[in-house]
Design an enzyme around this catalytic site. Structure first.
Site, PDB file in Angstrom:
ATOM      1  N   SER A 129      63.583  24.326   2.757  1.00 11.52           N
ATOM      2  CA  SER A 129      63.921  24.840   3.480  1.00 11.52           C
ATOM      3  C   SER A 129      63.300  26.718   2.625  1.00 11.52           C
ATOM      4  O   SER A 129      63.304  26.530   1.485  1.00 11.52           O
ATOM      5  CB  SER A 129      66.202  25.361   3.513  1.00 11.52           C
ATOM      6  OG  SER A 129      65.909  26.859   3.321  1.00 11.52           O
ATOM      7  N   TYR A 142      73.237  27.198  -1.465  1.00 14.15           N
ATOM      8  CA  TYR A 142      72.486  26.104  -0.442  1.00 14.15           C
ATOM      9  C   TYR A 142      71.142  26.523  -1.369  1.00 14.15           C
ATOM     10  O   TYR A 142      70.242  25.380  -1.193  1.00 14.15           O
ATOM     11  CB  TYR A 142      72.911  26.898   0.802  1.00 14.15           C
ATOM     12  CG  TYR A 142      71.526  26.181   1.652  1.00 14.15           C
ATOM     13  CD1 TYR A 142      71.792  25.349   2.413  1.00 14.15           C
ATOM     14  CD2 TYR A 142      70.364  27.401   2.687  1.00 14.15           C
ATOM     15  CE1 TYR A 142      70.889  24.437   3.511  1.00 14.15           C
ATOM     16  CE2 TYR A 142      69.399  26.384   3.143  1.00 14.15           C
ATOM     17  CZ  TYR A 142      69.449  25.242   3.943  1.00 14.15           C
ATOM     18  OH  TYR A 142      68.850  24.940   4.559  1.00 14.15           O
TER      19      TYR A 142
END
Length: 242
Positions: A129, A142
């Site tokens: 990501s 995250y």
């Protein structure tokens, strides 16, 4: 026929990649927790083999891959913890994110990398990501999990490249998937994807197929794929009057 093993294949990037690779001539082993969704994939393309399992179930995953030849491993399964300040996070949400996003990917890679090394070829891809490479509020854990995957991918490449194994970190920007489904309501998700400028799962899948099509002498160590038009935090296109 080359084989590809994909986790988190029931929706989003995983599903789109399973279909794209099947259409590219791969035999695809598609894993996920939703057996009905996996059966739908098989109905869509007969070279997709559904394997219902939870990536966090170590024994189940090791059993599944024990007798498989895996030429391409795509570690795609992931979760997004509820958005919010780190100080307010539930310990259970932290544990789940670490288990699914980091530990499961590392352990599954460990289960298949030996076979790749003995054959002198293979390709391991990790869906990371942009949050691993830039700071954003409310996603500390995250971001940490995806940064861990980035570091693992780079170090893994150093370990296995002498054996002809390629390793690729995939770094998507905003992709319109189900990742936020359980933590945002419908209005918030609509705002996030307003303007139709977010990437689609098929965009990432097309890039994965392109990377895999390169000759084995070439390893795309990392690719970033971002929306062409920038978005505001709410998701709407910058400069839009709507």
């Amino acid at each position: 026929m080359k084989t590809a093993f994909i986790t988190g294949a029931t929706s989003g990037i995983g599903r789109a990649t399973a279909i794209a690779l099947a259409e590219a001539g791969y035999e695809v082993f598609a894993t996920g927790r939703n057996a009905a969704a996996l059966d739908g994939l098989r109905d869509e393309h007969p070279s997709i083999r559904p394997l219902a399992a939870d990536v966090s179930d170590r024994e189940a995953m090791e059993s599944i891959v024990a007798d498989l030849r895996v030429d391409v491993l795509i570690n795609n399964a992931g979760v997004m913890p509820p958005l919010g300040n780190f100080a307010d996070m539930a310990l259970a949400d932290i544990d789940t994110a670490l288990e699914v996003n980091v530990s499961s990917a590392i352990l599954l890679t460990r289960a298949v990398i030996g076979g790749m090394r003995s054959r002198g070829s293979g390709h391991v891809l990790f869906v990371g990501s942009s949050a691993a490479h830039a700071a954003f509020p409310n996603v500390a854990v995250y971001s940490a999990t995806k940064a861990a995957i980035a570091g693992f991918a780079a170090a893994l490449r150093a370990d296995v490249s002498p054996f002809g194994i390629r390793v690729t970190e995939i770094v998507p920007g905003r992709v319109e998937t189900q990742l936020y489904k359980s933590i945002l309501d419908a209005d918030a998700r609509a705002a996030m994807y307003a303007g139709g400028v977010a990437l689609q799962p098929e965009d990432v899948a097309a890039m994965i197929v392109a990377v895999l099509s390169l000759p084995e002498r070439a390893d795309v160590t990392r690719f970033d794929i971002m929306p062409t038009r920038p978005t505001t935090p709410s998701g709407s296109m910058q400069g839009s009057k709507s």
